[in-house]
Structure formats: structure tokens, C-alpha cells
Design a protein around this motif. Structure first.
Motif, short mmCIF file in Angstrom:
data_model
loop_
_atom_site.label_atom_id
_atom_site.label_comp_id
_atom_site.label_asym_id
_atom_site.label_seq_id
_atom_site.Cartn_x
_atom_site.Cartn_y
_atom_site.Cartn_z
N UNK A 1 0.81 -1.22 0.00
CA UNK A 1 0.00 0.00 0.00
C UNK A 1 0.84 1.27 0.00
N UNK A 2 2.13 1.17 0.32
CA UNK A 2 2.99 2.34 0.41
C UNK A 2 3.85 2.58 -0.82
N UNK A 3 4.27 1.51 -1.49
CA UNK A 3 5.21 1.65 -2.61
C UNK A 3 5.02 0.52 -3.61
N UNK A 4 5.47 0.77 -4.83
CA UNK A 4 5.43 -0.23 -5.90
C UNK A 4 6.70 -0.08 -6.74
N UNK A 5 7.22 -1.21 -7.20
CA UNK A 5 8.41 -1.22 -8.03
C UNK A 5 8.07 -1.84 -9.38
N UNK A 6 8.43 -1.17 -10.47
CA UNK A 6 8.20 -1.67 -11.83
C UNK A 6 9.51 -1.69 -12.59
N UNK A 7 9.63 -2.61 -13.54
CA UNK A 7 10.78 -2.70 -14.42
C UNK A 7 10.29 -2.53 -15.85
N UNK A 8 11.10 -1.89 -16.70
CA UNK A 8 10.65 -1.69 -18.08
C UNK A 8 11.80 -1.78 -19.09
N UNK A 9 11.41 -2.10 -20.32
CA UNK A 9 12.32 -2.10 -21.47
C UNK A 9 11.55 -1.52 -22.64
N UNK A 10 11.99 -0.36 -23.13
CA UNK A 10 11.31 0.34 -24.22
C UNK A 10 12.26 0.52 -25.39
N UNK A 11 11.70 0.58 -26.58
CA UNK A 11 12.47 0.88 -27.78
C UNK A 11 11.65 1.76 -28.69
N UNK A 12 12.32 2.55 -29.50
CA UNK A 12 11.61 3.44 -30.41
C UNK A 12 12.58 4.31 -31.19
N UNK A 13 12.08 5.46 -31.60
CA UNK A 13 12.88 6.40 -32.40
C UNK A 13 13.04 7.72 -31.66
N UNK A 14 14.19 8.35 -31.88
CA UNK A 14 14.48 9.65 -31.29
C UNK A 14 14.92 10.60 -32.40
N UNK A 15 14.41 11.82 -32.36
CA UNK A 15 14.86 12.85 -33.30
C UNK A 15 15.67 13.87 -32.51
N UNK A 16 16.94 14.01 -32.86
CA UNK A 16 17.82 14.94 -32.18
C UNK A 16 18.04 16.20 -33.00
N UNK A 17 17.96 17.35 -32.33
CA UNK A 17 18.26 18.64 -32.95
C UNK A 17 19.48 19.19 -32.23
N UNK A 18 20.60 19.21 -32.95
CA UNK A 18 21.88 19.57 -32.35
C UNK A 18 22.40 20.93 -32.79
N UNK A 19 21.72 21.56 -33.76
CA UNK A 19 22.21 22.86 -34.22
C UNK A 19 21.37 24.03 -33.72
N UNK A 20 20.34 23.75 -32.90
CA UNK A 20 19.46 24.82 -32.42
C UNK A 20 20.18 25.89 -31.64
N UNK A 21 21.18 25.52 -30.85
CA UNK A 21 21.90 26.48 -30.04
C UNK A 21 23.10 27.09 -30.71
N UNK A 22 23.38 26.71 -31.97
CA UNK A 22 24.56 27.26 -32.64
C UNK A 22 24.21 28.36 -33.63
N UNK A 23 22.96 28.40 -34.08
CA UNK A 23 22.58 29.39 -35.10
C UNK A 23 22.59 30.81 -34.55
N UNK A 24 22.30 30.98 -33.27
CA UNK A 24 22.25 32.31 -32.68
C UNK A 24 23.59 33.02 -32.66
#
Length: 154
Positions: free
Chosen positions: A56-79
Motif C-alpha cells: 500500500x505504500x510503494x510499488x516497483x516496476x521494471x521496463x524495457x522500451x524501444x523506439x525512435x528519437x529525433x535529435x536537434x543539435x544545431x538549435x543552439x549554434x545558429x544564434x
């Protein structure tokens, strides 16, 4: 981070998750005036979740997820102005950052729910993130926290 889990049994669930991450990153010393530019990633993941010990006080879960990530690495360099003969993406490459791209990502970890009531909990969720944006596979530690609202009877 937003997640929904459909519990197939009392212990196994199918989860879908969106994660948005942003932060500044150190870059190599450079003559362009670019230091600690902002980079960000948007991730969509699906996977399995296993319900571990709980009371009733706590619960523990384990997970394994997979998918796609889109990274934007030039957003902070254009300024800082576009370097001669480059684009903002060229700015990112000039200081050692990846080009903008979409790549596979995996999150392996768990979560600890500190129950406030039957439906409400506070969650802390550490993860090992595995990605491949550059020429090598990288692993790094991430931790998130938030509020959980449980819908349904389980």
C-alpha cells in the motif's frame, strides 16, 4: 515524459511513452563564440513493463522500451551567426556536434512509486538510455520523476 500502460495481466503491461529532453552541452574550444549550445531530443517509445513487488505504500516496476528519437543539435549554434560558407548545421559540425537526425533509442530501467492513495503516487524512474546518433553506440544514465494517476481497477 508522458506514459500510458495497458496491463495485460496482473504483472505484465504494454507501455507507450513520449519523452522530450533538452539541455546545454559542452563543446570543444572554438573561435566562433559557441559554448554550451542548446540541444534537444524528442523520443517515441513502446515496450514492456513488469510489475514487481508492491504494497500500500510503494510499488516497483521494471521496463524495457524501444523506439525512435529525433535529435536537434544545431538549435543552439545558429544564434551565434552562421559561419562563413556553412549553415547552422555546419555550425554544429564545426564545434563537434552531430547533425540533426532520427535514430533508434532504447530505455532500460525501472520506477519506484511512492503511493499517496490508491490512484495517486510520486514516481522516480532511473534509466539506462542507449542511442546511436554518431559513429558509436552511447549509453548514458537518465532519471526522471513526476506524478502518477492510475485509471482503472488494477
Amino acid at each position: 515524459e508522458i506514459e500510458g500502460t495497458y496491463w495485460l495481466t496482473g504483472k505484465w503491461g504494454l507501455a507507450a511513452e513520449y519523452r522530450g529532453e533538452a539541455g546545454t552541452t559542452p563543446v570543444a574550444s572554438n573561435p566562433y563564440g559557441i559554448s554550451r549550445p542548446l540541444v534537444y531530443m524528442n523520443m517515441g517509445l513502446i515496450g514492456a513493463q513488469y510489475r514487481g513487488p508492491k504494497n500500500q505504500y510503494a510499488a516497483l516496476n521494471y521496463h524495457a522500451y524501444g523506439g525512435m528519437a529525433h535529435g536537434v543539435f544545431d538549435g543552439g549554434t545558429a544564434g551565434n551567426g552562421v559561419l562563413a560558407g556553412t549553415t547552422p548545421t555546419g555550425n554544429a559540425a564545426a564545434v563537434g556536434l552531430y547533425s540533426n537526425r532520427t535514430r533508434p533509442v532504447f530505455a532500460l530501467g525501472g520506477s519506484l512509486d511512492l503511493n499517496r492513495s490508491k490512484n495517486w503516487a510520486i514516481r522516480v524512474s532511473p534509466d539506462l538510455i542507449v542511442e546511436h546518433f554518431g559513429t558509436e553506440t552511447r549509453e548514458f544514465f537518465a532519471i526522471s520523476g513526476g506524478i502518477v494517476y492510475r485509471i482503472g481497477k488494477k
